[in-house]
Design a protein around this motif. Sequence first.
Motif, short mmCIF file in Angstrom:
data_model
loop_
_atom_site.label_atom_id
_atom_site.label_comp_id
_atom_site.label_asym_id
_atom_site.label_seq_id
_atom_site.Cartn_x
_atom_site.Cartn_y
_atom_site.Cartn_z
N ARG A 50 -16.36 18.42 -23.91
CA ARG A 50 -15.02 19.28 -23.66
C ARG A 50 -14.05 18.20 -23.42
NH1 ARG A 50 -15.90 24.69 -23.57
NH2 ARG A 50 -18.13 25.26 -23.52
N GLY A 51 -14.29 16.85 -23.05
CA GLY A 51 -13.54 15.91 -22.69
C GLY A 51 -12.69 16.06 -21.36
N GLN A 52 -13.66 16.54 -20.38
CA GLN A 52 -13.10 16.82 -19.22
C GLN A 52 -12.76 15.57 -18.29
OE1 GLN A 52 -16.81 18.62 -17.55
NE2 GLN A 52 -15.77 20.37 -17.47
N ALA A 53 -13.01 14.38 -18.78
CA ALA A 53 -12.53 13.18 -17.94
C ALA A 53 -11.22 12.90 -18.18
CB ALA A 53 -13.44 11.99 -18.55
N TYR A 54 -10.77 13.04 -19.62
CA TYR A 54 -9.31 13.23 -19.88
C TYR A 54 -8.48 14.08 -19.22
CZ TYR A 54 -11.17 10.12 -23.77
OH TYR A 54 -11.63 9.15 -24.50
N GLU A 55 -8.82 15.36 -19.23
CA GLU A 55 -8.20 16.34 -18.71
C GLU A 55 -7.87 16.02 -17.23
OE1 GLU A 55 -8.52 21.09 -19.47
OE2 GLU A 55 -10.08 20.35 -18.21
N GLN A 56 -8.92 15.62 -16.52
CA GLN A 56 -8.70 15.48 -15.02
C GLN A 56 -7.99 14.48 -14.82
OE1 GLN A 56 -13.11 15.02 -13.72
NE2 GLN A 56 -13.50 17.06 -14.15
N ALA A 57 -7.89 13.34 -15.68
CA ALA A 57 -7.06 12.15 -15.62
C ALA A 57 -5.60 12.56 -16.06
CB ALA A 57 -7.41 11.11 -16.41
N GLY A 58 -5.36 13.79 -16.62
CA GLY A 58 -3.98 14.16 -16.83
C GLY A 58 -3.61 14.03 -18.27
#
Length: 391
Positions: free
Chosen positions: A39-47
Amino acid sequence: MRKIVVVSNGHGEDIIGAVLAWELQRLGYALQAVPLVGRGQAYEQAGFAVLGPRQEMPSGGFALQSPAAVWADLKAGWVSMSLAHYRAVKEAAREAAATLVVGDVYALLVGHFMGRPPLYLMQCRSSLRAWQPQGWSRPYSALERFLMRRAAGVYPREPEGERWLKAHGVAQARYLGNPMLDAPEQGPLDLTPPYLLLLPGSRSDAYESLPKMLEAVRLLNDLGLTPVVAWAGLPMEAVAGWWLESTGKAVGLTHRFQHPDGTVVYLVQKAFKTVLEGAAVGISTSGTAAEQAAGFGVPLVGFPTGGPQYTPAFAAQQKRLLGEALLLVEPHPQAIAQGVRQLLASPERLQQARADGQAAMGVPGAARRIALEIHGQLQAMDSGQGQSRSR
């Protein structure tokens, strides 16, 4: 603002892609990410903007481990999901200044054919330290090397990788460090160190390994260490025999596990660097997080799971990479607890564990160094194109 598309294929790769994206953003670029796994959560959490389908496959990104895993992913829609990924990369690349790939040959293929040159590769998966020669196998495949030669920059994860790639025709290979050490988040944590660090991982293995870790903690209460689970964001589930309590916080100490015998284990999110800096020893069934911990000088006890990630083969590979920084034991609470005691009982072994972990992972600052090199090359290309037009 000039755009760069980041293509990555793995949870650990997403973390590294996000920290590279953050450094490039500081240099004035707009970043868009296409995670090919999960889901690419690392990117999402980094904005950062996350493009394409955000679908979890049954294999968790380890489909090639068995025909059954391949079949399960195909039934779950891998083909249609992948086609949508390719379209997302191609669409985003139309207005991009460059493509940055974080991962192995699959991500490199997608970036090469669907992205826009110049192409840059952070190859964070392949390690010569972990590679075990077998027949005609190579740490980097012939196809991967072929594509690397067409990239503007190739950044292996260790100095041995640069030497090997240059000796095999990839002149633009350049070791600038391992961005894994730049990724852990620094967050508030009102817990008293030293910590006994638990790293169940970011795959479904965590639901198998966490109960064993918690039982091992009960056998280690006399050590006086504060047990802390660094949770990677999977949906939280109750563990038989333990009471799970939420603190209501989204960052730092978010949950507590309590056992009827009085044992309390603290679950922490988005404060990994804080935990690493206070950890005395760790218990791990993780990939990237274990390597980050070893790089911070935290000795680890690991044990294999039924998969999809921390299988016996994966554990053995990680052992080759980390050396004495990782002690592998049987997957039973008693063996896990004994391994922790074995590490802590020998100052010489602890010293060697810290040295091996730091030797395998390098020093922090690689993300900034790689971003600066990409920025410098793009500026030089712009300058050269401007001079050509003026003539």
